[in-house]
Enzyme design. Sequence first.
Site, PDB file in Angstrom:
ATOM      1  N   GLY A   1       0.799  -1.222   0.000  1.00 25.48           N
ATOM      2  CA  GLY A   1       0.000   0.000   0.000  1.00 25.48           C
ATOM      3  C   GLY A   1       0.828   1.266   0.000  1.00 25.48           C
ATOM      4  CB  CYS A   2       4.176   2.109   0.913  1.00 23.47           C
ATOM      5  SG  CYS A   2       3.638   1.974   2.616  1.00 23.47           S
ATOM      6  CB  ALA A   3       4.047   5.363  -3.683  1.00 22.03           C
TER       7      ALA A   3
END
Length: 136
Positions: A49-51
């Site tokens: 869920g993190c870029a």
Amino acid sequence: MATKAFEDIADTFDFLDDWEDRYRHVIELGRAMPPMDDALKVPATKVDGCASQVWIMPVIQNGSFDFQGDSDAMIVRGLIAILHALYSGVPVQQINGIDAPVELARLGLDEHLSSQRSNGLRAMVERIRLLAADAS
């Protein structure tokens, strides 16, 4: 109630008037964090869920929560350092009682992070909460 380390960060943010100064401070917090051993940067510790690439490895000692964390982006390393200040040393049973969005809002992060960074920050908080729940 936030930890002393988080209160110190909040006090510093109150002192810094300009968001660019705050942004630089977040990066400095990330630079000051000890590096995470590359052997711990595995799929099991990766935060989805993190870029950016983000890893969080829990360390539970005597019922208190701590973690090692790292990212390939300096601003995200700083966000990890802020989360470390918020959660480190807190009894695992109390982790889910910390209202991270409220505490982080005190720093103005919600107003100045991109939507991708905000989503990543929420994903890191959720991962920490799950790790603490698993440990308790």
